[in-house]
Design a protein around this motif. Structure first.
Motif, PDB file in Angstrom:
ATOM      1  N   TYR A  77       1.458   2.634  -4.120  1.00  0.00           N
ATOM      2  CA  TYR A  77       0.654   1.418  -4.212  1.00  0.00           C
ATOM      3  C   TYR A  77       1.232   0.523  -5.308  1.00  0.00           C
ATOM      4  O   TYR A  77       1.730   1.023  -6.319  1.00  0.00           O
ATOM      5  N   THR A  78       1.156  -0.796  -5.130  1.00  0.00           N
ATOM      6  CA  THR A  78       1.514  -1.684  -6.230  1.00  0.00           C
ATOM      7  C   THR A  78       0.352  -1.667  -7.229  1.00  0.00           C
ATOM      8  O   THR A  78      -0.759  -1.212  -6.903  1.00  0.00           O
ATOM      9  N   VAL A  79       0.609  -2.204  -8.429  1.00  0.00           N
ATOM     10  CA  VAL A  79      -0.459  -2.267  -9.428  1.00  0.00           C
ATOM     11  C   VAL A  79      -1.632  -3.081  -8.877  1.00  0.00           C
ATOM     12  O   VAL A  79      -2.801  -2.690  -9.005  1.00  0.00           O
ATOM     13  N   ASP A  80      -1.316  -4.216  -8.227  1.00  0.00           N
ATOM     14  CA  ASP A  80      -2.390  -5.056  -7.682  1.00  0.00           C
ATOM     15  C   ASP A  80      -3.230  -4.297  -6.656  1.00  0.00           C
ATOM     16  O   ASP A  80      -4.466  -4.355  -6.676  1.00  0.00           O
ATOM     17  N   GLN A  81      -2.546  -3.587  -5.767  1.00  0.00           N
ATOM     18  CA  GLN A  81      -3.283  -2.817  -4.749  1.00  0.00           C
ATOM     19  C   GLN A  81      -4.150  -1.746  -5.391  1.00  0.00           C
ATOM     20  O   GLN A  81      -5.299  -1.539  -4.998  1.00  0.00           O
ATOM     21  N   ALA A  82      -3.567  -1.058  -6.385  1.00  0.00           N
ATOM     22  CA  ALA A  82      -4.311   0.031  -7.023  1.00  0.00           C
ATOM     23  C   ALA A  82      -5.515  -0.514  -7.796  1.00  0.00           C
ATOM     24  O   ALA A  82      -6.589   0.093  -7.797  1.00  0.00           O
TER      25      ALA A  82
END
Ligand SMILES: [Zn+2]
Length: 369
Positions: free
Chosen positions: A338-343
Motif C-alpha cells: 500500500y502507498t502511505v496515502d492508501q494506508a
C-alpha cells in the motif's frame, strides 16, 4: 540511521539479461513474470513463477525469479530457500549466488553471505567488485569471531572484551525493556533473536562506512559505536532504542516504509526530551519535503540530516496521534505494497489533512508536502 538493503536487492529481469547468456527477454522462462517484476508487481510475478515451477520444477531461472518476487514481497526466508534451489540446479549460477550473499548479509547471516560469495568469486575470479566485497565481509567476520557474545533469548550482544562488558550489560538491559515498550507502541514483537554488535568508534566507521554524524546503524543487525559510551549513558540508551525501533519496523514491514516514517518513528520513540526538533527547525529556514525523505538520509550532510530527522520526528508524532493503537497494522499495509496515502485512508485518516497538519507543524508554507 538505517540501511535499506531491500532496495538494492530486487534484481529485475533486465539486470539479469545484462549478465545472462541470453539477450532476449522472450527467451527467459515465464517472460510475463519478469515483466511484472520490472513493473514492481511482485505478487503477480510470484503467482506466474509458481505456476511455471509446477510445470518445470528444476528450472534454476524460475527459482531465481520467484526468489526476486519473494524479496519484493518482503519474504526473505522464502527468497533464501529459492536461491539455494536455483544454485543446486545450476551450480554456476553466479547471479543467484551474489543475490543469496546479499540477502543473507541483510539477515545477519554473515557465514552464509561469505560462503555464497566465495562460490561466486571462484567462478568469476577476475571480478574486482565481488572480490572486494568478499574481502570486506571476511574482515568483518574475522573481527566478530574475536568478539565475545552475551547470548540471550531475544538479543545476542557481541562485544570486544572485558572493557566492554559493562556496556554490553547495559545495552542488553535497555533492549529487554524496549522489547516491551516499543513493542506495545508499534504492536510488533520480533520473533527472531536480534544480533547487536558493539564496536570501537574506529571499527564502526570501518565496517559501516556510515556518515560521520551517524550514532549507530541497523542493517539486519544493530551496530553501535560504543567507544566512551558509559560517559554519556543516556545517549547510549537513546541510540540503542532508536536502532531497535528500526528492527521492529522491519519486522512489521520488511519493505515499503519511507525513511521519514522509519527514521521518524525511531526518533519519536527514543527516550529523552524532544525540544531538539523545535530548536533544529527554528535554527534554519530550510525545509525538506516528504518526497525527498523516502530513501534515507545517508547522503545528506549533518545539518540537513538534522532537519530531516526533526521533520520526520514530527511526522511520526502526528502519525502516532492519529493512528494509535493501529500503527503496527498501518506499517503492515505499507509492507504489503500500500502507498502511505492508501494506508492512511484505510485507517480513516485523510491524507491531505494529515500532510497539511504536518506542514503547519514543521512550518512549511508552500504546497509541497
Ligand atoms: Zn535511524
Amino acid at each position: 540511521m538505517t540501511t535499506l538493503w531491500a532496495r538494492a536487492l530486487v534484481v529485475t529481469g533486465a539486470l539479469l539479461l545484462g549478465t545472462a547468456a541470453t539477450a532476449d527477454p522472450q527467451e527467459l522462462p515465464a517472460p510475463e513474470a519478469w515483466a511484472a517484476l520490472e513493473k514492481g508487481d511482485a505478487s503477480k510475478a510470484s503467482a506466474i513463477f509458481r505456476d511455471a515451477l509446477d510445470r518445470s520444477p528444476d528450472n534454476a531461472l524460475l527459482h531465481y525469479g520467484i526468489a526476486n518476487a519473494s524479496l519484493g514481497l518482503g519474504r526473505t526466508d522464502a527468497a533464501i530457500s529459492s536461491l539455494k534451489k536455483a544454485i543446486e540446479r545450476n551450480p554456476r549460477f553466479v547471479e543467484a549466488m551474489v543475490l543469496l550473499a546479499r540477502v543473507a548479509y541483510g539477515t545477519a547471516d554473515l557465514d552464509l553471505a561469505v560462503r555464497s560469495l566465495e562460490k561466486a568469486v571462484a567462478i568469476l575470479p577476475r571480478d574486482r567488485q565481488l572480490a572486494e566485497q568478499l574481502a570486506t565481509w571476511k574482515k568483518e567476520s574475522e573481527l566478530h569471531q574475536s568478539f565475545q557474545t552475551r547470548p540471550g533469548a531475544r538479543f545476542n550482544v557481541l562485544f570486544e572484551g572485558p572493557a566492554q562488558r559493562a556496556i554490553s550489560d547495559r545495552v542488553s538491559a535497555v533492549l529487554e525493556t524496549a522489547y516491551g515498550t516499543v513493542g506495545k507502541e508499534l504492536d510488533t514483537y520480533p520473533g527472531l533473536a536480534l544480533e547487536v554488535i558493539l564496536y570501537s568508534n574506529q571499527q564502526f566507521q570501518d565496517i559501516t562506512r556510515a556518515p560521520a554524524w551517524a550514532g549507530g546503524g541497523f542493517d539486519g543487525r544493530i551496530r553501535l559505536p560504543v567507544g566512551n559510551a558509559l560517559r554519556s549513558p543516556h545517549t547510549l540508551d537513546r541510540v540503542v532504542i532508536h536502532e531497535y525501533v528500526h528492527s521492529v519496523v522491519r519486522t512489521a514491514a520488511p519493505t515499503g516504509v519511507p525513511a521519514w516514517i522509519n527514521e521518524g518513528l525511531a526518533s519519536y520513540l527514543e527516550p529523552g526530551d524532544k525540544t531538539w526538533t523545535t530548536r533544529a527547525l527554528r535554527a534554519s529556514s530550510d525545509r525538506i519535503p516528504l518526497e525527498a525523505m523516502v530513501d534515507g538520509f545517508g547522503e545528506m550532510d549533518g545539518r540537513m540530516a538534522l532537519i530531516a530527522y526533526a521533520e520526520s520526528e514530527i511526522a511520526a508524532g502526528l502519525l502516532m496521534e492519529r493512528l494509535r493503537p493501529q500503527v503496527g497494522p498501518f506499517l503492515q499495509l505499507l509492507g504489503n505494497g500500500y502507498t502511505v496515502d492508501q494506508a492512511l485512508s484505510r485507517h480513516g485518516v485523510q491524507p491531505e489533512t494529515f500532510y497539511a497538519e504536518w506542514r503547519r507543524r514543521v512550518g512549511l508554507r508552500d504546497q509541497a508536502r
